[in-house]
Design a protein around this motif. Sequence first.
Motif, PDB file in Angstrom:
ATOM      1  N   LEU A 111      23.036  -7.000  20.166  1.00 11.83           N
ATOM      2  CA  LEU A 111      23.591  -5.840  20.872  1.00 11.83           C
ATOM      3  C   LEU A 111      22.677  -4.625  20.811  1.00 11.83           C
ATOM      4  CD1 LEU A 111      27.310  -6.200  19.690  1.00 11.83           C
ATOM      5  CD2 LEU A 111      26.190  -7.206  21.704  1.00 11.83           C
ATOM      6  N   GLY A 112      21.480  -4.805  20.245  1.00 13.19           N
ATOM      7  CA  GLY A 112      20.496  -3.727  20.241  1.00 13.19           C
ATOM      8  C   GLY A 112      20.158  -3.227  18.858  1.00 13.19           C
ATOM      9  N   GLY A 113      18.878  -2.955  18.630  1.00 10.34           N
ATOM     10  CA  GLY A 113      18.408  -2.454  17.346  1.00 10.34           C
ATOM     11  C   GLY A 113      17.174  -3.187  16.889  1.00 10.34           C
ATOM     12  N   ASN A 114      17.276  -4.501  16.748  1.00  9.30           N
ATOM     13  CA  ASN A 114      16.125  -5.323  16.358  1.00  9.30           C
ATOM     14  C   ASN A 114      15.245  -5.651  17.551  1.00  9.30           C
ATOM     15  OD1 ASN A 114      17.250  -5.449  13.827  1.00  9.30           O
ATOM     16  ND2 ASN A 114      17.687  -7.646  13.864  1.00  9.30           N
ATOM     17  N   GLU A 115      13.986  -6.003  17.263  1.00  8.85           N
ATOM     18  CA  GLU A 115      13.158  -6.735  18.215  1.00  8.85           C
ATOM     19  C   GLU A 115      13.398  -8.217  17.946  1.00  8.85           C
ATOM     20  OE1 GLU A 115      11.823  -2.782  18.461  1.00  8.85           O
ATOM     21  OE2 GLU A 115      11.968  -4.010  16.653  1.00  8.85           O
ATOM     22  N   GLU A 116      13.712  -8.956  18.972  1.00  4.71           N
ATOM     23  CA  GLU A 116      14.035 -10.375  18.833  1.00  4.71           C
ATOM     24  C   GLU A 116      13.414 -11.166  19.982  1.00  4.71           C
ATOM     25  OE1 GLU A 116      15.616 -11.544  16.263  1.00  4.71           O
ATOM     26  OE2 GLU A 116      16.980  -9.992  15.504  1.00  4.71           O
ATOM     27  N   ALA A 117      13.326 -12.490  19.794  1.00  6.08           N
ATOM     28  CA  ALA A 117      12.872 -13.388  20.854  1.00  6.08           C
ATOM     29  C   ALA A 117      13.642 -14.699  20.756  1.00  6.08           C
ATOM     30  CB  ALA A 117      11.374 -13.646  20.742  1.00  6.08           C
ATOM     31  N   VAL A 118      14.166 -15.176  21.891  1.00 10.06           N
ATOM     32  CA  VAL A 118      14.881 -16.452  21.944  1.00 10.06           C
ATOM     33  C   VAL A 118      14.394 -17.236  23.151  1.00 10.06           C
ATOM     34  CG1 VAL A 118      16.935 -15.549  20.783  1.00 10.06           C
ATOM     35  CG2 VAL A 118      16.795 -15.494  23.291  1.00 10.06           C
ATOM     36  N   LEU A 119      14.707 -18.522  23.155  1.00 13.69           N
ATOM     37  CA  LEU A 119      14.324 -19.390  24.265  1.00 13.69           C
ATOM     38  C   LEU A 119      15.554 -20.103  24.794  1.00 13.69           C
ATOM     39  CD1 LEU A 119      11.480 -20.028  25.498  1.00 13.69           C
ATOM     40  CD2 LEU A 119      11.640 -22.234  24.348  1.00 13.69           C
ATOM     41  N   LEU A 120      15.661 -20.191  26.110  1.00 14.31           N
ATOM     42  CA  LEU A 120      16.815 -20.819  26.761  1.00 14.31           C
ATOM     43  C   LEU A 120      16.427 -22.175  27.333  1.00 14.31           C
ATOM     44  CD1 LEU A 120      18.186 -17.796  28.860  1.00 14.31           C
ATOM     45  CD2 LEU A 120      18.470 -18.254  26.411  1.00 14.31           C
ATOM     46  N   ARG A 121      17.228 -23.175  26.998  1.00 12.48           N
ATOM     47  CA  ARG A 121      17.112 -24.490  27.635  1.00 12.48           C
ATOM     48  C   ARG A 121      18.411 -24.752  28.378  1.00 12.48           C
ATOM     49  NH1 ARG A 121      12.699 -27.346  25.797  1.00 12.48           N
ATOM     50  NH2 ARG A 121      11.707 -26.480  23.917  1.00 12.48           N
ATOM     51  N   LYS A 122      18.309 -25.279  29.599  1.00 14.90           N
ATOM     52  CA  LYS A 122      19.483 -25.382  30.453  1.00 14.90           C
ATOM     53  C   LYS A 122      19.738 -26.818  30.894  1.00 14.90           C
ATOM     54  CE  LYS A 122      18.655 -20.732  32.304  1.00 14.90           C
ATOM     55  NZ  LYS A 122      18.429 -19.907  33.514  1.00 14.90           N
ATOM     56  N   GLY A 123      20.988 -27.058  31.294  1.00 19.50           N
ATOM     57  CA  GLY A 123      21.354 -28.337  31.877  1.00 19.50           C
ATOM     58  C   GLY A 123      21.342 -29.483  30.895  1.00 19.50           C
ATOM     59  N   ALA A 124      20.924 -30.655  31.388  1.00 29.41           N
ATOM     60  CA  ALA A 124      20.957 -31.870  30.577  1.00 29.41           C
ATOM     61  C   ALA A 124      20.017 -31.761  29.374  1.00 29.41           C
ATOM     62  CB  ALA A 124      20.567 -33.064  31.444  1.00 29.41           C
ATOM     63  N   SER A 125      18.871 -31.081  29.558  1.00 30.90           N
ATOM     64  CA  SER A 125      17.925 -30.954  28.442  1.00 30.90           C
ATOM     65  C   SER A 125      18.519 -30.116  27.314  1.00 30.90           C
ATOM     66  CB  SER A 125      16.613 -30.339  28.928  1.00 30.90           C
ATOM     67  OG  SER A 125      16.804 -28.996  29.352  1.00 30.90           O
ATOM     68  N   ALA A 126      19.363 -29.148  27.663  1.00 28.92           N
ATOM     69  CA  ALA A 126      20.009 -28.328  26.644  1.00 28.92           C
ATOM     70  C   ALA A 126      20.981 -29.174  25.821  1.00 28.92           C
ATOM     71  CB  ALA A 126      20.742 -27.160  27.296  1.00 28.92           C
ATOM     72  N   ARG A 127      21.782 -30.006  26.495  1.00 22.78           N
ATOM     73  CA  ARG A 127      22.738 -30.838  25.761  1.00 22.78           C
ATOM     74  C   ARG A 127      22.028 -31.878  24.902  1.00 22.78           C
ATOM     75  NH1 ARG A 127      28.117 -31.908  25.877  1.00 22.78           N
ATOM     76  NH2 ARG A 127      28.720 -33.929  24.984  1.00 22.78           N
ATOM     77  N   LYS A 128      20.964 -32.458  25.436  1.00 25.75           N
ATOM     78  CA  LYS A 128      20.220 -33.459  24.675  1.00 25.75           C
ATOM     79  C   LYS A 128      19.630 -32.840  23.410  1.00 25.75           C
ATOM     80  CE  LYS A 128      16.326 -36.664  24.976  1.00 25.75           C
ATOM     81  NZ  LYS A 128      15.194 -37.152  25.814  1.00 25.75           N
ATOM     82  N   ALA A 129      19.051 -31.645  23.559  1.00 25.02           N
ATOM     83  CA  ALA A 129      18.467 -30.978  22.393  1.00 25.02           C
ATOM     84  C   ALA A 129      19.549 -30.639  21.368  1.00 25.02           C
ATOM     85  CB  ALA A 129      17.733 -29.717  22.831  1.00 25.02           C
ATOM     86  N   ALA A 130      20.690 -30.126  21.840  1.00 27.77           N
ATOM     87  CA  ALA A 130      21.780 -29.776  20.924  1.00 27.77           C
ATOM     88  C   ALA A 130      22.286 -30.993  20.172  1.00 27.77           C
ATOM     89  CB  ALA A 130      22.919 -29.125  21.707  1.00 27.77           C
ATOM     90  N   GLU A 131      22.334 -32.122  20.868  1.00 24.79           N
ATOM     91  CA  GLU A 131      22.800 -33.344  20.214  1.00 24.79           C
ATOM     92  C   GLU A 131      21.797 -33.828  19.172  1.00 24.79           C
ATOM     93  OE1 GLU A 131      24.552 -37.758  21.474  1.00 24.79           O
ATOM     94  OE2 GLU A 131      23.721 -36.401  23.001  1.00 24.79           O
ATOM     95  N   GLU A 132      20.498 -33.823  19.513  1.00 25.28           N
ATOM     96  CA  GLU A 132      19.470 -34.296  18.588  1.00 25.28           C
ATOM     97  C   GLU A 132      19.340 -33.378  17.381  1.00 25.28           C
ATOM     98  OE1 GLU A 132      15.832 -34.885  20.655  1.00 25.28           O
ATOM     99  OE2 GLU A 132      16.607 -36.515  21.912  1.00 25.28           O
TER     100      GLU A 132
END
Length: 851
Positions: free
Chosen positions: A299-320
Amino acid sequence: MADDSLYDALRRGGYEASLITTYNVYFPFYEEVVLRRLRASQCRHNVVLADARQCGASLSDTFAAPRRAGSDYTLVPMRSEAAFHPKVWLLVGKSRGLICLGSHNLTIAGFGYNREMTNWIEFDPRRDEAAVATARTVWGFIKTWLNDQQAFLPAPALEAVTSMKNHAPWLEGVSNVVADPTPLAQGTSTAPLFDQLIVHAPKSVKSIIVIGAFFDTKLQLLKALAKRWPEVRPMCGIEPATVSLPGKQLAKRQFDFRNASTLADRSGYLHAKAIFFEGRNGDHLLVSGSANPSAPAWLGGNEEAVLLRKGASARKAAEELGLLAIRECQPIAADQWASISESVAEQVAEEATRAAIVACETEIGFAAPLAAFPTIPKRCAAKVGESEPIELPIQLNKEDGMLVIPADRELRPGCTRLLFALAGGAVVEAIVHHTAMIEDLARSTQQAQFRAALQELGAESGDIAKLVSAVEKVIFDDASGAASEISDRSRRSSNQSAAQNEANLKPETLAVGMHETKKAKRHRRLLTGTDLGHLLDVLIHRLGVGLSRLDANVDSQGRTEEDRIGKDDDMEIPRNRVDDVKIASICQRKLRRLISRMKVQMDQQADPGPTVLVQLVAVLAITRELRKIEKHERWRRVHARLVDPADQRRLLDHVMVSFFGRGRDLYSRVVATLGTETFDEIARLKGLLIWLAWDCGVALDERFGISEHREAVEERIRNKAVLLELVQILSGDDISLEEARTSILSVANPGVHQAAAKWLVTCESWGRVVDEVLTRIRGDRIPPVQPSQIGSLAFATALARPRLRIVSSVSSGAVALFDFEQEIQYRPDRVSSVGLLSPEGLSAASPPSSS
């Protein structure tokens, strides 16, 4: 997920530079393990961006303090409103890239013991456009974070970071494809990470799974998720024994926390951070990176970095990764709730810890931004090795906001730290950034090879041919990198009107001579960071660097002709003259190839860009340097030429056809793309073309006898046409004139310096005469006179903007005006001759031989 490691990637090679962002860093681990591996794999330029307060805490710890920062690598302490918290690894080379974006700090625990989650993207930038787009986005985040540090860091430290692009020109530019995977970042100038996330979230969310090691007291991120998706209750996987959950009473009442101690089937501190959104119809989203499930992170304050994976690749990664298995984990038991820590989160650093400061080495000592200090320091001492600190004076430069610390040249290289005493007894330590050492590491491999070849030329055994090969590789093998850097400047100037462009090329008056312009107008450079920009910097702006020992009037023992009188040369080992003659011949062939490639570049410019102009400057500059080297005793004693005069003339003729020929006019078209601003490379090009004309023996001769051979007449016409074009584009630019003067005098032998200077003055004087004629023509103050003599100046009267040309032939039915590609035929009544009077002594002005 991936069965790979950083060490495996380094063993594959191809990386020239690395950049790591981290919250916490254990410097002995980085310097003795990671940095050694990086350097061993030829990754020369290495940068660490770390939270400034965490760096400050390390400086006060004798064992954990950095020892090689500022000399073997660049350390940049990053200040933040809360915490500088992104965890990014960026490894780059000309043809290889690696992005690691995750939860790991630069510590032994982060790399070996903790359970971390990291996104690994290894790619070939020549083939994977989506990954390049991701890398460019991450690079943009880094530059944005750096921009917020300008008040607190010296410019050389910031430049050391941005010089990453020297090793990977593909980092700069605009991608035509969408970044995949998609990175997001938070900083003081961005929207909160949560607001950015909502745009990418599934349209319909079935469930939300969160894992993390640190939460805030009010659980504001979980509340924000619940508010945005009220039909979904977020499920949080934690390790009860290690999690920091200051709002655990609220967590017990309102949210679903599960015991994820067995996540990933291994032990170790659960430091990973991720959010998985399960959507409908395959619309899923996995978010992982540095952001803990806390308010400062999302919600603001830190410097941060994240990566988004979408669709089927996102579910596969979450499962693995085991995230989906958290649904099967047991809720937190009562005894486990009792043991959960309510300590403050990791990124809330102690206020007593002072942010680390960087001071850069300068020509007179050291300097540090005044804004980096809480109060103006009273005293300063230099820490050199294990000896007692050495007191140094302090000077305050209020104009540029810098604290200047004068220091002896002998002291500076060994100084690792500066100790500043503040009012009240507090001491602030500054890391010393050794500017020259880091600049040397920041050079790309090609830049280093070029400089090595250049440095060798001072020795009798220097390999001239190797230098030409290195230059050719720099000029032509990475034109895209140069074009990318130029494009930003070109776009800013592209909206200038055509009239302004033409006026900039050939102004209404040249009445004020170039030698009368006393103050040099500072021109901005088109190229600075790329290999080609470095090449131009060495050959033009730092003349003599690497060639300081090449004195044309000394022998291999450094003696002048006067010194050699009466000396016994028996002890001098003679050089194999046949070898040097052969080397000179090889050098000629390599330069001929370089010139040929330049000619091809000019011929291929259907839609010209400024890159070809900069490439030509580099080709001319190296040709001039080789002509200077020919004056060295090594080559004079075997009567060897490193540059074939015929190749020089062919280059000049091709430039005149391409840059000024009718229908091509490459010079005007290229410069028009840059708008009205004058760039340094354009000024250098004009000066070097004047030098090339002089070195090719171009004479300004007004005598055209009727009994002369046609070939001699045509040569004088062509030479006069060459100078006619060149004196017009000089445009009163004193940088161009100075470039011409220094180039001519550096190549000419001392015996012809006076004649060479006179030739240049003559050309300048003729330029003023030409300008006067153009002024009269444009003011309709010249009565029409049909041309009657070849070699005179004339112009086509029907043109809206008349252009002076040389009359190449005259007959009763036609007048031909010279063009570098093909003569232009006119009816005699369509052409008007110009009565051009030469300045005193003009008709006898021929360039003296340089030798």
